[in-house]
Motif scaffolding. Structure first.
Motif, PDB file in Angstrom:
ATOM      1  N   ARG A 122       0.834  -1.212   0.000  1.00 20.41           N
ATOM      2  CA  ARG A 122       0.000   0.000   0.000  1.00 20.41           C
ATOM      3  C   ARG A 122       0.863   1.255   0.000  1.00 20.41           C
ATOM      4  O   ARG A 122       0.576   2.232  -0.693  1.00 20.41           O
ATOM      5  N   ILE A 123       1.949   1.233   0.740  1.00 18.61           N
ATOM      6  CA  ILE A 123       2.828   2.402   0.778  1.00 18.61           C
ATOM      7  C   ILE A 123       3.579   2.540  -0.546  1.00 18.61           C
ATOM      8  O   ILE A 123       3.817   3.666  -1.011  1.00 18.61           O
ATOM      9  N   GLU A 124       3.925   1.431  -1.181  1.00 14.77           N
ATOM     10  CA  GLU A 124       4.512   1.512  -2.523  1.00 14.77           C
ATOM     11  C   GLU A 124       3.560   2.241  -3.471  1.00 14.77           C
ATOM     12  O   GLU A 124       3.981   3.117  -4.238  1.00 14.77           O
ATOM     13  N   GLU A 125       2.278   1.884  -3.409  1.00 15.76           N
ATOM     14  CA  GLU A 125       1.276   2.542  -4.250  1.00 15.76           C
ATOM     15  C   GLU A 125       1.175   4.025  -3.914  1.00 15.76           C
ATOM     16  O   GLU A 125       1.070   4.877  -4.801  1.00 15.76           O
ATOM     17  N   PHE A 126       1.194   4.334  -2.631  1.00 11.19           N
ATOM     18  CA  PHE A 126       1.136   5.723  -2.178  1.00 11.19           C
ATOM     19  C   PHE A 126       2.323   6.515  -2.724  1.00 11.19           C
ATOM     20  O   PHE A 126       2.165   7.627  -3.238  1.00 11.19           O
ATOM     21  N   LEU A 127       3.530   5.935  -2.627  1.00 14.51           N
ATOM     22  CA  LEU A 127       4.722   6.636  -3.103  1.00 14.51           C
ATOM     23  C   LEU A 127       4.710   6.779  -4.623  1.00 14.51           C
ATOM     24  O   LEU A 127       5.132   7.818  -5.149  1.00 14.51           O
ATOM     25  N   ASP A 128       4.234   5.760  -5.325  1.00 12.94           N
ATOM     26  CA  ASP A 128       4.121   5.857  -6.789  1.00 12.94           C
ATOM     27  C   ASP A 128       3.213   7.023  -7.168  1.00 12.94           C
ATOM     28  O   ASP A 128       3.533   7.800  -8.068  1.00 12.94           O
ATOM     29  N   ALA A 129       2.082   7.138  -6.491  1.00 13.22           N
ATOM     30  CA  ALA A 129       1.145   8.236  -6.774  1.00 13.22           C
ATOM     31  C   ALA A 129       1.776   9.584  -6.412  1.00 13.22           C
ATOM     32  O   ALA A 129       1.619  10.567  -7.149  1.00 13.22           O
ATOM     33  N   PHE A 130       2.491   9.617  -5.311  1.00 13.13           N
ATOM     34  CA  PHE A 130       3.155  10.848  -4.872  1.00 13.13           C
ATOM     35  C   PHE A 130       4.188  11.295  -5.910  1.00 13.13           C
ATOM     36  O   PHE A 130       4.221  12.465  -6.288  1.00 13.13           O
ATOM     37  N   GLU A 131       5.002  10.351  -6.389  1.00 13.37           N
ATOM     38  CA  GLU A 131       6.015  10.678  -7.387  1.00 13.37           C
ATOM     39  C   GLU A 131       5.373  11.106  -8.699  1.00 13.37           C
ATOM     40  O   GLU A 131       5.827  12.061  -9.335  1.00 13.37           O
ATOM     41  N   ALA A 132       4.311  10.426  -9.104  1.00 12.34           N
ATOM     42  CA  ALA A 132       3.617  10.780 -10.345  1.00 12.34           C
ATOM     43  C   ALA A 132       3.019  12.180 -10.238  1.00 12.34           C
ATOM     44  O   ALA A 132       3.080  12.966 -11.185  1.00 12.34           O
ATOM     45  N   GLN A 133       2.475  12.496  -9.082  1.00 10.75           N
ATOM     46  CA  GLN A 133       1.894  13.821  -8.857  1.00 10.75           C
ATOM     47  C   GLN A 133       2.978  14.900  -8.973  1.00 10.75           C
ATOM     48  O   GLN A 133       2.760  15.938  -9.559  1.00 10.75           O
ATOM     49  N   GLY A 134       4.153  14.609  -8.439  1.00 14.61           N
ATOM     50  CA  GLY A 134       5.249  15.553  -8.522  1.00 14.61           C
ATOM     51  C   GLY A 134       5.725  15.759  -9.949  1.00 14.61           C
ATOM     52  O   GLY A 134       6.032  16.874 -10.354  1.00 14.61           O
ATOM     53  N   LYS A 135       5.757  14.688 -10.723  1.00 12.48           N
ATOM     54  CA  LYS A 135       6.158  14.795 -12.129  1.00 12.48           C
ATOM     55  C   LYS A 135       5.128  15.595 -12.912  1.00 12.48           C
ATOM     56  O   LYS A 135       5.480  16.357 -13.818  1.00 12.48           O
ATOM     57  N   ASN A 136       3.855  15.415 -12.592  1.00 16.80           N
ATOM     58  CA  ASN A 136       2.812  16.161 -13.281  1.00 16.80           C
ATOM     59  C   ASN A 136       2.877  17.656 -12.969  1.00 16.80           C
ATOM     60  O   ASN A 136       2.426  18.480 -13.741  1.00 16.80           O
ATOM     61  N   ARG A 137       3.440  17.980 -11.808  1.00 12.47           N
ATOM     62  CA  ARG A 137       3.587  19.389 -11.430  1.00 12.47           C
ATOM     63  C   ARG A 137       4.914  19.971 -11.910  1.00 12.47           C
ATOM     64  O   ARG A 137       5.220  21.113 -11.639  1.00 12.47           O
ATOM     65  N   GLY A 138       5.703  19.114 -12.530  1.00 10.34           N
ATOM     66  CA  GLY A 138       6.994  19.592 -13.036  1.00 10.34           C
ATOM     67  C   GLY A 138       8.104  19.525 -12.014  1.00 10.34           C
ATOM     68  O   GLY A 138       9.119  20.171 -12.151  1.00 10.34           O
TER      69      GLY A 138
END
Length: 139
Positions: A122-138
């Motif tokens: 679950r935390i892996e999924e959380f971190l994946d989403a967190f990293e993806a969100q950061g990439k989407n924000r540049g």
């Protein structure tokens, strides 16, 4: 998003994965008390990985639990069941590590190691989403 946050979270998650693998190995060798202890540390490090994403670095086991509940569960970033797992894992780890009059049965160790696996995932999924969100924000 800071690269420091991601790097710290990834390091904690790597440690969580190692602890979970150790728990699995100990379980296979019927070392139930030690399996429970390592399962807890998998959950602890996964919790610290999630907290690192919001720039929190608790310095005690108790503060990990408190911050996880306050900043991740109450903020609806992580489901409540994972706070329950963190608490149960810590309680059983303390029993298995410090109480020589307690024998951890296989079923209990199986449950704790399985919960640790689910928690880390679950935390892996959380971190994946967190990293993806950061990439989407540049970031």
């Amino acid at each position: 998003m800071s690269k420091k946050l991601i790097k710290t979270a990834q390091k904690e998650l790597a440690r969580a994965r190692k602890a979970w693998r150790a728990a699995e190995t100990l379980l296979e060798h019927q070392l139930y008390e030690d399996a429970v202890s390592r399962a807890y540390y998998a959950v602890l490090h996964a919790s610290k990985a999630a907290l690192a994403t919001i720039d929190l670095y608790p310095d005690s086991h108790r503060s990990v639990r408190r911050m996880f509940g306050l900043h991740l569960v109450k903020a609806n970033l992580i489901e409540r069941e994972y706070a329950t797992i963190l608490t149960a894992e810590q309680e059983d780890r303390e029993l298995s590590d410090y109480n020589v009059n307690i024998t951890i049965e296989q079923s209990r160790a199986d449950r704790r190691v399985d919960e640790a696996r689910r928690f880390v995932k679950r935390i892996e999924e959380f971190l994946d989403a967190f990293e993806a969100q950061g990439k989407n924000r540049g970031g």
